[in-house]
Design an enzyme around this catalytic site. Structure first.
Site, PDB file in Angstrom:
ATOM      1  N   LYS A 205      -3.436 -15.326   4.740  1.00  0.00           N
ATOM      2  CA  LYS A 205      -3.938 -14.200   5.539  1.00  0.00           C
ATOM      3  C   LYS A 205      -5.268 -14.535   6.206  1.00  0.00           C
ATOM      4  CE  LYS A 205      -0.944 -10.675   4.047  1.00  0.00           C
ATOM      5  NZ  LYS A 205      -0.610  -9.573   3.196  1.00  0.00           N
ATOM      6  N   ARG A 245       3.334 -13.280  -3.601  1.00  0.00           N
ATOM      7  CA  ARG A 245       4.248 -13.507  -2.470  1.00  0.00           C
ATOM      8  C   ARG A 245       3.608 -14.581  -1.609  1.00  0.00           C
ATOM      9  NH1 ARG A 245       4.285 -11.868   2.734  1.00  0.00           N
ATOM     10  NH2 ARG A 245       6.275 -11.383   3.725  1.00  0.00           N
TER      11      ARG A 245
HETATM   12  N1  PMM Z   1       2.342  -9.067   4.027  1.00  0.00           N
HETATM   13  C1  PMM Z   1       3.070  -9.426   5.106  1.00  0.00           C
HETATM   14  C2  PMM Z   1       4.441  -9.123   5.148  1.00  0.00           C
HETATM   15  N2  PMM Z   1       5.053  -8.487   4.119  1.00  0.00           N
HETATM   16  N3  PMM Z   1       4.939  -7.524   1.965  1.00  0.00           N
HETATM   17  C3  PMM Z   1       4.217  -7.160   0.906  1.00  0.00           C
HETATM   18  N4  PMM Z   1       4.809  -6.541  -0.144  1.00  0.00           N
HETATM   19  N5  PMM Z   1       2.884  -7.399   0.821  1.00  0.00           N
HETATM   20  C4  PMM Z   1       2.199  -8.004   1.840  1.00  0.00           C
HETATM   21  O1  PMM Z   1       0.970  -8.156   1.728  1.00  0.00           O
HETATM   22  C5  PMM Z   1       2.935  -8.416   2.997  1.00  0.00           C
HETATM   23  C6  PMM Z   1       4.330  -8.143   3.026  1.00  0.00           C
HETATM   24  C7  PMM Z   1       2.352 -10.129   6.211  1.00  0.00           C
HETATM   25  O2  PMM Z   1       2.970 -11.095   6.900  1.00  0.00           O
HETATM   26  P1  PMM Z   1       3.603 -12.522   6.351  1.00  0.00           P
HETATM   27  O3  PMM Z   1       5.049 -12.207   6.121  1.00  0.00           O
HETATM   28  O4  PMM Z   1       3.437 -13.488   7.457  1.00  0.00           O
HETATM   29  O5  PMM Z   1       2.900 -12.908   5.110  1.00  0.00           O
END
Ligand code: PMM
Length: 270
Positions: A205, A245
Site C-alpha cells: 500500500k 492478505r
Molecule cells: N485492499 C485492497 C483490495 N481488497 N480487501 C480487504 N479485505 N482488505 C484490504 O485492505 C483490501 C482488500 C486494495 O487493493 P489491492 O487488491 O491491490 O491490494
C-alpha cells in the site's frame, strides 16, 4: 494467509498483470502452491481515485478465472462490494466473500451471504474510491474504526449471518492516511477486543511507498515494497491478527515460519 489476484487493468499493485485468463489462473495456482489458504479474486480496482466499473464487466472478468481455479481445487474468495457479483462468484465456486465496504455499498449483500452461509470479510470503509481520501478524518482512528466495524457486525448478524462466519478488517488505506494506518497497526489489539478474527491487509500500500521514498521524495514503486510488506505481516500476526492478505505469498509464508519457529509469543488475541 490470503493471496491477492486482481483481474483488473488498473489496480495499483498488480493491475494489468493478470488480465489474460491463463495468466490469472496460473498465478492463482502458484500462490496456492506457495501456501495461500485462500486466493482473493477481484474484478474492480479499489485504488484511491479509481472510477467504478459496471457489474457486468466485473462479473465477466472474475467468473472464468473463478471457474478454472475452483476446478483446480484452489479455495477462493471474491473481492467485491456487489451482491450480484458475490452471488455469481459463489455459484461459480468461491467460498468466501471479501467485501471492502463491510456491507455498506450494497444493501442486498447481507442476504446473499446469509443464504450462502459462507464466511464474510467485513472491511472498514467510508465511501467509494473516488471520494474516500476526503473521508479520512478522525479524532481517534482506532476507536472510530472499532465502533464502525461493530456496527457492520451488528448489521450482518441482524441479517442472519452467523457470528462464526465473520472476519473484520481495519481497511488500511481506505479513507486512511499514513498516520491512521500506523495507529491501527500499533493498536491492533483494540480491534481484537470485538471478539472477531482480524484480517490485516497492508500489502504494497501507498503508505509503505511513502515510508520508503527516495531522496527526491518520490514513493517507492508498488512492486518494490515487498520487504516492508513482510515486516507488516509479521508485526500483525505477532499482535494477534488472524490472517494477512498479500501479493507475495512466498515471502510472507517464509517470514511467518521464522516467527513461528522462534517461539515468540503473540502480544494479544488468540
Ligand atoms: N485492499 C485492497 C483490495 N481488497 N480487501 C480487504 N479485505 N482488505 C484490504 O485492505 C483490501 C482488500 C486494495 O487493493 P489491492 O487488491 O491491490 O491490494
Amino acid at each position: 494467509m490470503i493471496g491477492v489476484l486482481n483481474v483488473t487493468p488498473d489496480s495499483f499493485s498488480d493491475g494489468g498483470r493478470y488480465v489474460r485468463r491463463s495468466d490469472a489462473v496460473q498465478h492463482g495456482i502458484e500462490m496456492r502452491e506457495q501456501g495461500a489458504d485462500l486466493v482473493d479474486i477481484g474484478g474492480e480496482s479499489t485504488r484511491p481515485g479509481a472510477e467504478r466499473v459496471d457489474a457486468d464487466t466485473e462479473v465477466s472478468r472474475v467468473l472464468p478465472v473463478i471457474r478454472e481455479l475452483a476446478a483446480a481445487g484452489v479455495p477462493l474468495s471474491i473481492d467485491t462490494t456487489r451482491a450480484s457479483v458475490a452471488a455469481a462468484a459463489i455459484e461459480a465456486g468461491a467460498a468466501v466473500v471479501n467485501d471492502v465496504s463491510g456491507g455498506l455499498a450494497d444493501p442486498a449483500m447481507a442476504k446473499v451471504v446469509a443464504d450462502a452461509g459462507c464466511p464474510w470479510i467485513l472491511m472498514h470503509w467510508r465511501g467509494h474510491s473516488r471520494q474516500m481520501q476526503d473521508l479520512a478524518t478522525y479524532h481517534d482512528v482506532v476507536a472510530e474504526v472499532r465502533a464502525e466495524l461493530a456496527q457492520r457486525v451488528d448489521q450482518a448478524l441482524a441479517a442472519g449471518v452467523r457470528p462464526d462466519r465473520l472476519v473484520i478488517d481495519p481497511g488500511l488505506g481506505f479513507a486512511k492516511k499514513a498516520e491512521h494506518n500506523w495507529q491501527l497497526t500499533q493498536r491492533l489489539g483494540e480491534l481484537l477486543t470485538l471478539g472477531y478474527p482480524v484480517l490485516f491487509a497492508a500489502s504494497r500500500k501507498s503508505y509503505l511507498g511513502a515510508l520508503l521514498a527516495g531522496p527526491d521524495g518520490s514513493p517507492r514503486p508498488a512492486d518494490q515494497r515487498e520487504a516492508a510488506t513482510i515486516a507488516t505481516s509479521v508485526l500483525a500476526v505477532a499482535a494477534g491478527a488472524w490472517g494477512v492478505r498479500v501479493h507475495d505469498v512466498r515471502g510472507t509464508v517464509d517470514a511467518l515460519k521464522v516467527w513461528a519457529a522462534s517461539g515468540a509469543p503473540r502480544l494479544a488475541g488468540s
